[in-house]
Design a protein around this motif. Sequence first.
Motif, PDB file in Angstrom:
ATOM      1  N   UNK A 165      20.837   2.701 -51.557  1.00 16.95           N
ATOM      2  CA  UNK A 165      21.101   3.931 -52.964  1.00 16.95           C
ATOM      3  C   UNK A 165      22.602   5.087 -52.736  1.00 16.95           C
ATOM      4  N   UNK A 166      22.824   5.064 -53.614  1.00 16.58           N
ATOM      5  CA  UNK A 166      24.554   6.055 -53.865  1.00 16.58           C
ATOM      6  C   UNK A 166      24.208   6.189 -52.735  1.00 16.58           C
ATOM      7  N   UNK A 167      23.165   7.636 -52.646  1.00 16.56           N
ATOM      8  CA  UNK A 167      22.594   8.987 -51.837  1.00 16.56           C
ATOM      9  C   UNK A 167      23.600   8.113 -50.886  1.00 16.56           C
ATOM     10  N   UNK A 168      22.170   7.344 -50.121  1.00 16.41           N
ATOM     11  CA  UNK A 168      22.663   7.083 -48.865  1.00 16.41           C
ATOM     12  C   UNK A 168      23.966   6.351 -47.950  1.00 16.41           C
ATOM     13  N   UNK A 169      25.059   6.001 -48.865  1.00 19.14           N
ATOM     14  CA  UNK A 169      26.315   5.456 -48.976  1.00 19.14           C
ATOM     15  C   UNK A 169      26.940   6.284 -48.942  1.00 19.14           C
ATOM     16  N   UNK A 170      26.810   7.740 -50.300  1.00 18.23           N
ATOM     17  CA  UNK A 170      27.773   8.906 -49.920  1.00 18.23           C
ATOM     18  C   UNK A 170      26.959   9.286 -48.338  1.00 18.23           C
ATOM     19  N   UNK A 171      25.990   9.394 -47.625  1.00 18.20           N
ATOM     20  CA  UNK A 171      26.401   9.930 -46.457  1.00 18.20           C
ATOM     21  C   UNK A 171      26.907   9.091 -45.510  1.00 18.20           C
ATOM     22  N   UNK A 172      26.554   7.902 -45.412  1.00 17.44           N
ATOM     23  CA  UNK A 172      27.171   6.488 -44.192  1.00 17.44           C
ATOM     24  C   UNK A 172      29.208   6.972 -44.518  1.00 17.44           C
ATOM     25  N   UNK A 173      29.163   7.318 -45.587  1.00 13.88           N
ATOM     26  CA  UNK A 173      30.715   7.146 -45.955  1.00 13.88           C
ATOM     27  C   UNK A 173      31.861   7.881 -45.207  1.00 13.88           C
ATOM     28  N   UNK A 174      31.607   9.237 -44.853  1.00 16.25           N
ATOM     29  CA  UNK A 174      32.400   9.903 -44.315  1.00 16.25           C
ATOM     30  C   UNK A 174      32.517   9.261 -42.432  1.00 16.25           C
ATOM     31  N   UNK A 175      31.512   8.652 -42.348  1.00 15.69           N
ATOM     32  CA  UNK A 175      31.709   7.597 -40.658  1.00 15.69           C
ATOM     33  C   UNK A 175      32.246   6.809 -40.158  1.00 15.69           C
ATOM     34  N   UNK A 176      32.669   5.883 -41.645  1.00 15.98           N
ATOM     35  CA  UNK A 176      33.283   4.469 -42.290  1.00 15.98           C
ATOM     36  C   UNK A 176      35.176   4.584 -41.117  1.00 15.98           C
ATOM     37  N   UNK A 177      35.258   3.341 -41.198  1.00 19.82           N
ATOM     38  CA  UNK A 177      36.614   3.664 -40.425  1.00 19.82           C
ATOM     39  C   UNK A 177      37.753   2.977 -42.152  1.00 19.82           C
ATOM     40  N   UNK A 178      38.443   4.371 -41.284  1.00 18.99           N
ATOM     41  CA  UNK A 178      39.423   3.313 -42.895  1.00 18.99           C
ATOM     42  C   UNK A 178      39.082   2.141 -43.384  1.00 18.99           C
ATOM     43  N   UNK A 179      38.839   1.275 -42.849  1.00 18.36           N
ATOM     44  CA  UNK A 179      39.271  -0.258 -43.245  1.00 18.36           C
ATOM     45  C   UNK A 179      37.975  -0.713 -43.335  1.00 18.36           C
ATOM     46  N   UNK A 180      36.547   0.242 -43.192  1.00 11.67           N
ATOM     47  CA  UNK A 180      35.404  -0.461 -43.214  1.00 11.67           C
ATOM     48  C   UNK A 180      34.405   0.164 -44.893  1.00 11.67           C
TER      49      UNK A 180
END
Length: 198
Positions: free
Chosen positions: A60-75
């Motif tokens: 979900x968009x909500x789930x992706x938003x929770x994941x986003x800050x923890x991803x490396x820039x390139x990912x």
Amino acid sequence: MPHAPISDAALDQIFRQARTQNAWLDTPVSETLLRAIYELVALGPTTANSNPTRIVFVTTEEGRKRLAPHLSEGNRAKTMKAPATAIIGYDLKFYDKLPQLFPHNPGAREWFSGSEELAEKTAFRNSSLEGAYFIIAARALGLDTGPMSGFNNAGVDQEFFAGTSIKSNFICAIGHGDPAAVFPRSPRLSFEEACRIV
Ligand SMILES: Cc1cc2nc3c(=O)[nH]c(=O)nc-3n(C[C@H](O)[C@H](O)[C@H](O)COP(=O)(O)O)c2cc1C
């Protein structure tokens, strides 16, 4: 009866022509398919049949938003476009389920419950194996994958596994990849470079 090798077409789909994806088409992945992947993953062999892997499917968009800050820039950007991303984790207390999963050996829980080091090693080893079964299963079911370890494990653990004994191993985007964004295939080690027969 001995099994015949699977078809060349299947080997192409799972290995020879399968590529790690960097961009995703707009085709959704159904919950039915996510469940079908897991049904296959769970059948792969693990130590004492321990199934230590725990998976969060971010769809979900909500789930992706929770994941986003923890991803490396390139990912980050490509993962935000994936229809589903599996957070493949492992339960450090996997041994509590051994009475259910390995019932013919009532002492199996205690092989691991007394040693944090052995439990950690076993959980990580087998979740890495189940993560590999995950990639193979997804490909066998007609999906593409994009495994990634470029993220902040502690951040993802805090966001998705707080208050549990589960830790993240790696994440794996799934969907239908955009062939235009695939890098040229990198070389692999030959049998002579990587193997010995003794
Ligand atoms: C555990 C694991 C972690 C990886 N981490 C990343 C990553 O953080 N970012 C990325 O772009 N690719 C990542 N990759 C993708 C690999 O670079 C890719 O699978 C490899 O180069 C082989 O590419 P091919 O499958 O297209 O031949 C990872 C792959 C695996 C299995």
